[in-house]
Motif scaffolding. Structure first.
Motif, PDB file in Angstrom:
ATOM      1  N   LEU A 120      35.265   8.231  42.137  1.00 25.16           N
ATOM      2  CA  LEU A 120      35.590   8.006  40.730  1.00 25.16           C
ATOM      3  C   LEU A 120      34.518   8.645  39.841  1.00 25.16           C
ATOM      4  O   LEU A 120      33.330   8.629  40.173  1.00 25.16           O
ATOM      5  CB  LEU A 120      35.657   6.511  40.425  1.00 25.16           C
ATOM      6  CG  LEU A 120      36.755   5.709  41.127  1.00 25.16           C
ATOM      7  CD1 LEU A 120      36.547   4.218  40.889  1.00 25.16           C
ATOM      8  CD2 LEU A 120      38.136   6.133  40.639  1.00 25.16           C
ATOM      9  N   GLN A 121      34.939   9.181  38.709  1.00 25.34           N
ATOM     10  CA  GLN A 121      33.972   9.704  37.757  1.00 25.34           C
ATOM     11  C   GLN A 121      33.265   8.542  37.079  1.00 25.34           C
ATOM     12  O   GLN A 121      33.899   7.583  36.642  1.00 25.34           O
ATOM     13  CB  GLN A 121      34.650  10.583  36.711  1.00 25.34           C
ATOM     14  CG  GLN A 121      33.667  11.239  35.751  1.00 25.34           C
ATOM     15  CD  GLN A 121      34.344  12.167  34.769  1.00 25.34           C
ATOM     16  OE1 GLN A 121      35.513  12.492  34.915  1.00 25.34           O
ATOM     17  NE2 GLN A 121      33.614  12.596  33.757  1.00 25.34           N
ATOM     18  N   ALA A 122      31.960   8.641  36.997  1.00 26.22           N
ATOM     19  CA  ALA A 122      31.163   7.559  36.424  1.00 26.22           C
ATOM     20  C   ALA A 122      30.118   8.120  35.479  1.00 26.22           C
ATOM     21  O   ALA A 122      29.764   9.304  35.540  1.00 26.22           O
ATOM     22  CB  ALA A 122      30.484   6.756  37.534  1.00 26.22           C
TER      23      ALA A 122
ATOM     24  N   THR B 147      30.821  -2.588  46.335  1.00 30.52           N
ATOM     25  CA  THR B 147      30.261  -1.746  47.386  1.00 30.52           C
ATOM     26  C   THR B 147      31.251  -0.615  47.672  1.00 30.52           C
ATOM     27  O   THR B 147      32.391  -0.622  47.176  1.00 30.52           O
ATOM     28  CB  THR B 147      30.030  -2.553  48.666  1.00 30.52           C
ATOM     29  OG1 THR B 147      31.305  -3.002  49.167  1.00 30.52           O
ATOM     30  CG2 THR B 147      29.130  -3.756  48.398  1.00 30.52           C
ATOM     31  N   ALA B 148      30.837   0.332  48.498  1.00 27.53           N
ATOM     32  CA  ALA B 148      31.735   1.436  48.866  1.00 27.53           C
ATOM     33  C   ALA B 148      32.990   0.908  49.534  1.00 27.53           C
ATOM     34  O   ALA B 148      34.092   1.453  49.347  1.00 27.53           O
ATOM     35  CB  ALA B 148      31.003   2.410  49.786  1.00 27.53           C
ATOM     36  N   GLU B 149      32.855  -0.185  50.290  1.00 28.38           N
ATOM     37  CA  GLU B 149      34.001  -0.773  50.986  1.00 28.38           C
ATOM     38  C   GLU B 149      34.917  -1.553  50.037  1.00 28.38           C
ATOM     39  O   GLU B 149      36.031  -1.905  50.407  1.00 28.38           O
ATOM     40  CB  GLU B 149      33.523  -1.695  52.107  1.00 28.38           C
ATOM     41  CG  GLU B 149      32.814  -0.992  53.264  1.00 28.38           C
ATOM     42  CD  GLU B 149      31.407  -0.543  52.905  1.00 28.38           C
ATOM     43  OE1 GLU B 149      30.936   0.452  53.513  1.00 28.38           O
ATOM     44  OE2 GLU B 149      30.791  -1.153  51.996  1.00 28.38           O
ATOM     45  N   GLU B 150      34.446  -1.829  48.825  1.00 30.35           N
ATOM     46  CA  GLU B 150      35.219  -2.634  47.873  1.00 30.35           C
ATOM     47  C   GLU B 150      35.866  -1.809  46.767  1.00 30.35           C
ATOM     48  O   GLU B 150      36.415  -2.366  45.812  1.00 30.35           O
ATOM     49  CB  GLU B 150      34.319  -3.693  47.238  1.00 30.35           C
ATOM     50  CG  GLU B 150      33.847  -4.763  48.207  1.00 30.35           C
ATOM     51  CD  GLU B 150      32.830  -5.699  47.585  1.00 30.35           C
ATOM     52  OE1 GLU B 150      32.888  -6.919  47.869  1.00 30.35           O
ATOM     53  OE2 GLU B 150      31.960  -5.219  46.828  1.00 30.35           O
ATOM     54  N   VAL B 151      35.835  -0.491  46.887  1.00 32.42           N
ATOM     55  CA  VAL B 151      36.362   0.362  45.820  1.00 32.42           C
ATOM     56  C   VAL B 151      37.846   0.110  45.574  1.00 32.42           C
ATOM     57  O   VAL B 151      38.296  -0.007  44.429  1.00 32.42           O
ATOM     58  CB  VAL B 151      36.106   1.848  46.124  1.00 32.42           C
ATOM     59  CG1 VAL B 151      36.815   2.741  45.103  1.00 32.42           C
ATOM     60  CG2 VAL B 151      34.615   2.134  46.105  1.00 32.42           C
ATOM     61  N   GLU B 152      38.633   0.006  46.636  1.00 34.41           N
ATOM     62  CA  GLU B 152      40.062  -0.229  46.452  1.00 34.41           C
ATOM     63  C   GLU B 152      40.322  -1.610  45.864  1.00 34.41           C
ATOM     64  O   GLU B 152      41.233  -1.782  45.052  1.00 34.41           O
ATOM     65  CB  GLU B 152      40.810  -0.053  47.783  1.00 34.41           C
ATOM     66  CG  GLU B 152      40.807   1.371  48.310  1.00 34.41           C
ATOM     67  CD  GLU B 152      41.331   2.374  47.298  1.00 34.41           C
ATOM     68  OE1 GLU B 152      42.394   2.086  46.690  1.00 34.41           O
ATOM     69  OE2 GLU B 152      40.683   3.420  47.097  1.00 34.41           O
TER      70      GLU B 152
END
Length: 330
Positions: A10-12, A49-54
């Motif tokens: 994602l753009q941030a 976290t990276a695992e929680e992006v969705e």
């Protein structure tokens, strides 16, 4: 410092000033998913976290600073105002309610990014109109939402502005489902206490809607005003309250504050007079965050016996509604 980065696809926008650093995701409700005081080592907000992006994409309300418009629940997803019926989809089947607003996951654009010696300012905008059907189909008003994040050595100042571009009076109810990380500065959950500027408890039905009754604070909830309440690694907490200022550091205070009672490090969440109601929620009590949720109107205010007394407001054509919030640690 301001820079555009890629964050887990994602753009941030990452920006910092003084001892504070922040991370903003414009495409998901202009959600500020990180705010930290690097000198104190305090991570104030729950960051995915990276695992929680969705999970973040589908449930942005449990991370960062998610804007709720309207806040909390609407009974049957429906209310009437000035002869018009507003109908939102049912999002909680067991309660037959709509919840958490229509804008929290919508894409904003960064319209301004400025830095001077004292602060960094990032401005994000969202436009709703007949051609932008994502929101307009459920809320048929043309409007502009502007969120301004200003970061300085004092912490974060957030401004939220709704401008009515329609030809009818536009209902405006705003809240934030703000998950504050606890513990945020070492130690254990038992080392932390939360205080909130609450007045009376608002009785809720089995559908988590106000019944119309207001109750004096019992022994547990009274700790939110004096002494503080442990709100993580504890029993489930979910309740609604009117707002009444408390005293913090010898001054009248309108907001929430969480303190590490062993070290004295505190996180402050200040609100202005647009906030009239709080929801407190800790997602079962066994997670490392708790949400003191400021709301400009009482849950389900449009359907209340007296909507105006419940904080319901409408903005006239061409007019604006604005609220200011502050988050900082010391």
């Amino acid at each position: 410092m301001i820079r555009c980065i890629e964050w887990n696809g994602l753009q941030a926008v990452e920006f910092s000033k003084g001892d504070y650093t922040a991370l903003l995701i414009p495409s998901v409700g202009a959600n500020l998913i990180r705010l930290a005081n690097t000198k104190l080592g305090v991570e104030i907000l729950r960051t995915p976290t990276a695992e929680e992006v969705e999970t973040f994409k589908s449930r942005p309300q449990i991370f960062g600073l998610p804007l709720l418009f309207p806040p909390n629940r609407i009974e049957h997803g429906r209310y009437e105002f000035e002869g018009r019926t507003y109908q939102y989809p049912i999002t909680i089947e067991k309660e037959q309610n709509y919840h958490h607003g229509i804008i929290k996951g919508e894409p904003f654009v960064v319209s301004k990014a400025e830095e001077d010696e004292d602060s960094v300012k990032i401005e994000c905008r969202y436009y709703s109109n007949a051609a932008n059907d994502a929101i307009y189909k459920d809320f048929p008003h043309a409007f502009k939402c502007k969120i301004v994040y200003k970061l300085s050595h004092k912490g974060l100042k957030q401004e939220v502005v709704f401008s009515n571009r329609s030809e009818q009076n536009m209902p405006v109810g705003v809240g934030f489902h703000t998950p504050i990380v606890i513990p945020f500065a070492g130690g254990e959950a038992a080392d932390y206490r939360m205080r909130v500027a609450v007045g009376e408890q608002v009785e809720l039905s089995e559908r988590n809607l106000p019944t119309g009754n207001k109750l004096p604070l019992d022994e547990k909830w009274a700790k939110l005003r004096e002494g503080g309440l442990q709100v993580t690694d504890c029993e489930p907490l979910e309740a609604g309250f009117t707002l009444r200022e408390i005293e913090v550091d010898g001054k009248s205070y309108r907001g929430a504050v969480v303190e590490n009672i062993k070290t004295g490090v505190k996180v402050f969440y200040e609100v202005d007079d647009k906030t009239t109601y709080w929801t407190l929620w800790n997602n079962g009590g066994q997670v490392n965050y708790c949400c003191p949720e400021p709301q400009s109107w009482t849950t389900n205010a449009p359907n209340a016996a007296n909507p105006k007394a419940a904080g319901f407001v409408a903005v006239e054509p061409g007019e604006k509604w604005k609220a200011v919030y502050k988050l900082y640690a010391k």
